[in-house]
Design a protein around this motif. Sequence first.
Motif, PDB file in Angstrom:
ATOM      1  N   ALA A 393      42.343  79.705 -11.453  1.00 55.57           N
ATOM      2  CA  ALA A 393      42.024  78.193 -11.885  1.00 55.57           C
ATOM      3  C   ALA A 393      40.745  78.221 -12.344  1.00 55.57           C
ATOM      4  O   ALA A 393      39.867  78.890 -12.303  1.00 55.57           O
ATOM      5  N   LEU A 394      40.617  77.204 -13.120  1.00 53.78           N
ATOM      6  CA  LEU A 394      39.304  77.011 -13.804  1.00 53.78           C
ATOM      7  C   LEU A 394      38.627  75.477 -13.627  1.00 53.78           C
ATOM      8  O   LEU A 394      39.229  74.660 -13.601  1.00 53.78           O
ATOM      9  N   TRP A 395      37.265  75.510 -13.847  1.00 52.55           N
ATOM     10  CA  TRP A 395      36.535  74.271 -13.959  1.00 52.55           C
ATOM     11  C   TRP A 395      35.669  74.175 -14.920  1.00 52.55           C
ATOM     12  O   TRP A 395      35.170  75.551 -15.131  1.00 52.55           O
ATOM     13  N   GLY A 396      35.287  73.161 -15.778  1.00 53.32           N
ATOM     14  CA  GLY A 396      34.418  73.532 -16.724  1.00 53.32           C
ATOM     15  C   GLY A 396      35.072  73.604 -18.189  1.00 53.32           C
ATOM     16  O   GLY A 396      34.355  73.514 -19.209  1.00 53.32           O
ATOM     17  N   ALA A 397      36.360  73.849 -18.120  1.00 52.51           N
ATOM     18  CA  ALA A 397      37.130  74.340 -19.543  1.00 52.51           C
ATOM     19  C   ALA A 397      38.325  73.623 -19.383  1.00 52.51           C
ATOM     20  O   ALA A 397      38.961  73.979 -18.417  1.00 52.51           O
TER      21      ALA A 397
END
Length: 536
Positions: A393-397
Motif C-alpha cells: 500500500a502507498l501514501w503520498g501517491a
Amino acid sequence: MPLKLVASTGSPAILVTGGRPFTVGRATSCDLPIQDPTVSRFHAELELAGAGVRVRDVGSTNGTYLDGVRVIDALATPGSRLAFGKVDFEILVEQPAQEGFEGEGSLDATILRQVPVRGRADIASQLVERPRGSSLLRIRGDSLEDRQARKLNLLLDIAKELSQQTEVDRLLDRIVGLTFQVMSVDRVAMMELDGEELVPRVWRSRVESPAGSWKVPRAISRKAVEERVAVISENVDDGAPGMESALCAPLLGSQGRVLGIIYLDSLGPGHAFSEEDLEFFTAFAGMAAVAIENGQLVDRMRREAVVLSNFQRYFAPDLARQIAGQEGEIQLGGAKRPAVVLFSDIRGFTSLSERMSPDEIATLLTDYFTEMVEIVFLHGGTLDKFMGDALMALWGAPLAHDDDADRAVRAAIAMQQVLERLNEVWRLQGRPVLSVGIGINAGEVFAGNIGSARRLEYTVIGDAVNTAARLCAEAGPGEILIAEPLYASLRRPPPVSALTPVPLRGKARPVPVYRIEWKEMAADEELTGARPATPF
C-alpha cells in the motif's frame, strides 16, 4: 410522483418517496435490505429527484449498475434497470390513487380538435424522390401551410432519430446521412472546432472528385463560426467545377459555444438553395448540435464511470472521485515524489496452505484482504497490489497529505488489531488463525504507470520501496518495523523500541530500525485504528 424499485424476482421492493434518502444494503437496518452475498452491508443510497431516482454507491465491493454500466452517482429513470451487486431491480412509476373521475367513457369537456401522436420516427414516409418548387428539401406538400406542417413533423422525427444514438462518431455519420436523405445535395461535411481550428470529422459526396480537390471555403466557415450565423453562398470558388450553391451553419451548444460547422453544397446548374432551405437547415443544425453535445456528455460520463470503476480497485471511493474529478491536475504519469510504502505479509502461510483445499485458501485470503484493504482506504491510502499472501500500500501517491507517515502507521496498527479480532472469531469457527509482519518506510520514489503497451499498472519503485519490503521480511509475527526516515517524519510518534540496526541486502551499512509497540496503545483510539485522526 413516487417511484418503485421491484426486484426481477418480484421481491424485495421499495417505494421511493421524497423527503429523505433511502438506504440499500445487506444490513437489516437498511430501508431496502437485500440478503445476497454480492451486496455490501451498506451498499447504496436512493433519493427521489425530479422524474427519476438519484442513485449513489457508498463504496460497495461489487458495485452498483445502471442499465449494465457501473455507476457511482447517477439518475435512474422509469424503465431503467438497477443492479446492486448481482441483484437486479426495475424502476416503475407508482400510480397515485385516482380520485374525482367519473365513470368510464365520460368526459367533462368539448374536444375541438385532436391530432394523432406518432411514436417512432418515420422519416422516409414524409419524403419524395425529387424536391418541389425552388427548395431542395424533399418534403411533400404543395401549399405553404402544408409544407410548414410537414417540416415541423420532419424536424420532430429527426430529433427522435438523433436521440437514439449517443456515440459521437456514429452520431456524426447519422447526421450526414439524414442531410442527404432530406435534401437534394451533392456534398456534406462536418467539422469540429478544436481550439481555433476547424478539424474535418465526416466528409461525404454523391459525386466522385479527385483526392484533395474538395475543401470547405475558409471564408464561409470562418463567418459561420465567428459571427454564429447560417449562410447561403453562390458562385463559390472551391475548385469544384459547376459549383452552384452552398449552405453552412454553426453547431451551437447549450451555452452558445461553437462545437463546429455543418456544410453542404450543390454542384448541378439550377440547384440553388432557397430561403426555405436556409430556415430548415438552421433548425436542423440546432438539433444536430444538441444531439452532439448530449453525446459528448454521455461519452464523458461513460469514461468517468470507467475511470471511477478502475480507480476504486486501488483507492478509497472518496479519493477515487477526487482523482476522477481533477483531470489534468493530478498526474498519473511518471514523476519522482516523496511517498510512504507499506508491506504486509502473512507469516507461515505456505505451510498453512498445504493443509487446506484451494477453496479454503481462497475464502481465507478473501476475508483477510477485504478487512486489510478497507483499513488502507479508511486511512487515505492507495492499494498498490497483492502479491500472493502479501499486500503493498502507498501514501503520498498519487495524492499527498501532510500527515501521510502518520496515516500509514495508524493503518499498520489497525491491521494488527483487526487481525487479532478476526483470529478470535476464526478460532471459534475452527478456522486457521493468521499472523502478519509489516514493514514501512518513507522516501523519494518514482511513481507512475509502469508495464507494457498491453497492460499498465500504477505503482512506485525506488530504494525506499525496497527497504520497506526488506523490513517486512525481517518483521516477526505481529511486528511492525519502521525505518529511520519514516520515524523522523512522524508528527505523533507511537511508542517504539529502537532495535539493533539491521543489515539489509543492497545496503552498505545496517539500517536503523524501530519496532512499534502497538499493544501498548490499545487505549488511544485516535492512533489505534477505528478511524483516521484526520478525515481525508
